[in-house]
Design a protein around this motif. Sequence first.
Motif, PDB file in Angstrom:
ATOM      1  N   LEU A  65       4.595   6.284  -4.091  1.00  0.00           N
ATOM      2  CA  LEU A  65       4.164   6.839  -5.373  1.00  0.00           C
ATOM      3  C   LEU A  65       5.158   6.482  -6.471  1.00  0.00           C
ATOM      4  N   ASN A  66       6.433   6.688  -6.207  1.00  0.00           N
ATOM      5  CA  ASN A  66       7.534   6.354  -7.108  1.00  0.00           C
ATOM      6  C   ASN A  66       8.829   6.584  -6.355  1.00  0.00           C
ATOM      7  N   PRO A  67       9.912   5.915  -6.732  1.00  0.00           N
ATOM      8  CA  PRO A  67      11.192   6.139  -6.048  1.00  0.00           C
ATOM      9  C   PRO A  67      11.719   7.535  -6.335  1.00  0.00           C
ATOM     10  N   PRO A  68      12.148   8.256  -5.322  1.00  0.00           N
ATOM     11  CA  PRO A  68      12.612   9.642  -5.512  1.00  0.00           C
ATOM     12  C   PRO A  68      13.811   9.754  -6.444  1.00  0.00           C
TER      13      PRO A  68
ATOM     14  N   ILE B 217      10.301   8.410 -14.318  1.00  0.00           N
ATOM     15  CA  ILE B 217       9.863   7.034 -14.497  1.00  0.00           C
ATOM     16  C   ILE B 217       8.387   7.013 -14.895  1.00  0.00           C
ATOM     17  N   ASN B 218       8.024   6.081 -15.757  1.00  0.00           N
ATOM     18  CA  ASN B 218       6.638   5.957 -16.192  1.00  0.00           C
ATOM     19  C   ASN B 218       5.772   5.353 -15.098  1.00  0.00           C
ATOM     20  N   GLY B 219       4.506   5.791 -15.051  1.00  0.00           N
ATOM     21  CA  GLY B 219       3.542   5.196 -14.144  1.00  0.00           C
ATOM     22  C   GLY B 219       3.607   5.741 -12.739  1.00  0.00           C
ATOM     23  N   PHE B 220       2.779   5.132 -11.870  1.00  0.00           N
ATOM     24  CA  PHE B 220       2.680   5.531 -10.470  1.00  0.00           C
ATOM     25  C   PHE B 220       2.535   4.278  -9.610  1.00  0.00           C
ATOM     26  N   GLY B 221       3.479   4.114  -8.677  1.00  0.00           N
ATOM     27  CA  GLY B 221       3.460   2.928  -7.836  1.00  0.00           C
ATOM     28  C   GLY B 221       4.558   1.954  -8.194  1.00  0.00           C
ATOM     29  N   ASN B 222       5.728   2.491  -8.571  1.00  0.00           N
ATOM     30  CA  ASN B 222       6.932   1.677  -8.775  1.00  0.00           C
ATOM     31  C   ASN B 222       7.798   1.839  -7.530  1.00  0.00           C
ATOM     32  N   TYR B 223       8.077   0.750  -6.829  1.00  0.00           N
ATOM     33  CA  TYR B 223       8.872   0.835  -5.601  1.00  0.00           C
ATOM     34  C   TYR B 223       9.311  -0.561  -5.181  1.00  0.00           C
ATOM     35  N   ASN B 224      10.181  -0.639  -4.205  1.00  0.00           N
ATOM     36  CA  ASN B 224      10.616  -1.935  -3.687  1.00  0.00           C
ATOM     37  C   ASN B 224      10.588  -1.925  -2.162  1.00  0.00           C
ATOM     38  N   LEU B 225      10.453  -3.099  -1.591  1.00  0.00           N
ATOM     39  CA  LEU B 225      10.474  -3.275  -0.138  1.00  0.00           C
ATOM     40  C   LEU B 225      11.474  -4.373   0.216  1.00  0.00           C
ATOM     41  N   GLU B 226      12.191  -4.175   1.288  1.00  0.00           N
ATOM     42  CA  GLU B 226      13.162  -5.160   1.763  1.00  0.00           C
ATOM     43  C   GLU B 226      12.608  -5.892   2.971  1.00  0.00           C
ATOM     44  N   VAL B 227      12.868  -7.199   3.038  1.00  0.00           N
ATOM     45  CA  VAL B 227      12.457  -8.005   4.188  1.00  0.00           C
ATOM     46  C   VAL B 227      13.726  -8.479   4.891  1.00  0.00           C
ATOM     47  N   HIS B 228      13.986  -7.931   6.051  1.00  0.00           N
ATOM     48  CA  HIS B 228      15.226  -8.206   6.770  1.00  0.00           C
ATOM     49  C   HIS B 228      15.116  -9.446   7.659  1.00  0.00           C
ATOM     50  N   GLY B 229      16.278  -9.850   8.168  1.00  0.00           N
ATOM     51  CA  GLY B 229      16.335 -11.012   9.037  1.00  0.00           C
ATOM     52  C   GLY B 229      15.634 -10.786  10.370  1.00  0.00           C
TER      53      GLY B 229
ATOM     54  N   PHE C  12       7.544  -3.813  -6.856  1.00  0.00           N
ATOM     55  CA  PHE C  12       6.179  -3.477  -7.250  1.00  0.00           C
ATOM     56  C   PHE C  12       6.254  -2.518  -8.440  1.00  0.00           C
ATOM     57  N   LEU C  13       5.443  -2.788  -9.469  1.00  0.00           N
ATOM     58  CA  LEU C  13       5.483  -1.936 -10.658  1.00  0.00           C
ATOM     59  C   LEU C  13       4.079  -1.610 -11.146  1.00  0.00           C
ATOM     60  N   ASP C  14       3.967  -0.473 -11.793  1.00  0.00           N
ATOM     61  CA  ASP C  14       2.718  -0.058 -12.421  1.00  0.00           C
ATOM     62  C   ASP C  14       2.710  -0.582 -13.854  1.00  0.00           C
ATOM     63  N   SER C  15       1.848  -1.555 -14.129  1.00  0.00           N
ATOM     64  CA  SER C  15       1.773  -2.119 -15.489  1.00  0.00           C
ATOM     65  C   SER C  15       0.837  -1.317 -16.389  1.00  0.00           C
ATOM     66  N   GLY C  16       0.340  -0.179 -15.880  1.00  0.00           N
ATOM     67  CA  GLY C  16      -0.446   0.724 -16.701  1.00  0.00           C
ATOM     68  C   GLY C  16      -1.893   0.308 -16.869  1.00  0.00           C
ATOM     69  N   ASP C  17      -2.560   0.966 -17.831  1.00  0.00           N
ATOM     70  CA  ASP C  17      -3.951   0.612 -18.105  1.00  0.00           C
ATOM     71  C   ASP C  17      -4.131   0.241 -19.576  1.00  0.00           C
TER      72      ASP C  17
ATOM     73  N   GLN D 117      10.918   2.037 -16.379  1.00  0.00           N
ATOM     74  CA  GLN D 117      10.628   1.179 -15.229  1.00  0.00           C
ATOM     75  C   GLN D 117      11.597   0.012 -15.167  1.00  0.00           C
ATOM     76  N   GLN D 118      11.917  -0.534 -16.327  1.00  0.00           N
ATOM     77  CA  GLN D 118      12.859  -1.652 -16.370  1.00  0.00           C
ATOM     78  C   GLN D 118      14.258  -1.210 -15.957  1.00  0.00           C
ATOM     79  N   LEU D 119      14.636  -0.004 -16.348  1.00  0.00           N
ATOM     80  CA  LEU D 119      15.929   0.530 -15.928  1.00  0.00           C
ATOM     81  C   LEU D 119      15.970   0.691 -14.417  1.00  0.00           C
ATOM     82  N   TRP D 120      14.897   1.243 -13.841  1.00  0.00           N
ATOM     83  CA  TRP D 120      14.834   1.366 -12.378  1.00  0.00           C
ATOM     84  C   TRP D 120      14.937  -0.003 -11.721  1.00  0.00           C
ATOM     85  N   PHE D 121      14.212  -0.995 -12.248  1.00  0.00           N
ATOM     86  CA  PHE D 121      14.273  -2.349 -11.688  1.00  0.00           C
ATOM     87  C   PHE D 121      15.699  -2.886 -11.749  1.00  0.00           C
ATOM     88  N   GLN D 122      16.363  -2.762 -12.898  1.00  0.00           N
ATOM     89  CA  GLN D 122      17.732  -3.270 -13.049  1.00  0.00           C
ATOM     90  C   GLN D 122      18.678  -2.614 -12.054  1.00  0.00           C
ATOM     91  N   GLN D 123      18.586  -1.304 -11.922  1.00  0.00           N
ATOM     92  CA  GLN D 123      19.469  -0.582 -11.012  1.00  0.00           C
ATOM     93  C   GLN D 123      19.206  -0.969  -9.555  1.00  0.00           C
TER      94      GLN D 123
END
Length: 376
Positions: A147-150, A155-167, A183-188, A205-211
């Motif tokens: 739904l969003n990072p805890p 944060i604006n929107g719904f569905g901002n999150y990241n996934l890691e792909v390990h070795g 993954f980000l919510d670009s809104g409507d 959202q951009q701040l969350w992405f940068q961090q």
Amino acid sequence: MASFILVLLLTILCTVPVHGSKQLRFNKNGEFRILQVADMHYANGKTTPCLDVLPQQVASCSDTNTTAFIRRLIFAEKPDLIVFTGDNIFGFDTTDPVKSMNAAFSPAISSNIPWAAVIGNHDQESTLSRKGVMKYIVGMKNTLSQLNPPEALGINGFGNYNLEVHGIENSRLVNKSLLNLYFLDSGDYSKVPSIPGYDWIKPSQQLWFQQTSTKLQRAYMNEPEAQKSPAPGLVYFHIPLPEYASFDSSNFTGVKQEGISSASINSGFFATMVEAGDVKAVFTGHDHLNDFCGDLSGLHLCYAGGFGYHAYGKAGWSRRTRMVVASLEKTDEGVWGTLKSIKTWKRLDDEHLTAIDAQVLWSKMGARRKKHIGHF
């Protein structure tokens, strides 16, 4: 009563969450394969007509053609992750959004392949809010959607999150994220009266992405197994950025058959990604008749092309999808290393699932060459 029981069973089967229990990692062949599905526009199944198909297709065409296309792709491409980039259902024509989502995502769910989704500008146009739609998706079986990072309160929107792909399992990089997915919510639609048109990715959202990018880069370049440069990142959302209008037919691969339907203002997210330094490509949907991919300032901006049969399209122009395959390097001694390349192509929903427009989005060799040239 029988139909009610069937819907209830489908709902139960489709809502067993897996997030947190499934760590994405490169497969035994040293690959990570991502299938992008853009703009399914799913509505009510067999009773939903297709749009913009050939006359001979009209009578037998429905949402089930969209479902059949996904199933064929899963069988042919054997993805490690399926990504749905919004307008997954067409809310305006959907009588029951829960039932529609269950049906739309059912090929991914039944395949037992992990999947992730963001929402577009049409998903919420039925009886569920944007938060309601994303909240239901998060609870579905086999999804890694969030739904969003805890940690990102407000944060604006719904569905901002990241996934890691390990070795690869049992490799020396088993605990390193070698590929990062954002993954980000670009809104409507714009909520600002003086700014018409579509929504945009907000400062929160951009701040969350940068961090998040900074945190991932620090972990990758520190011990154990410290690396010299950031792990590559890929970004997925629905509405294209204004920078997609920077291309013409001389500097992209694919086709542009309609205008770029981005926000009417530029919120600066492209510059934010370039400054972060890890993102190699962005993948969107929204403009169904565009499927191009071009390089701007070292960052590829890519469309998937329209997928769904209840979405507008072009008669005689096949519905399509985009594949992305990230590959690891392997030493002469057979030891798996870090990422070697990221490649992409599209698949058409024709008799042979024709693959077209293969591109290399990034390669370690190319990055080394650019860095070397930069010293002179």
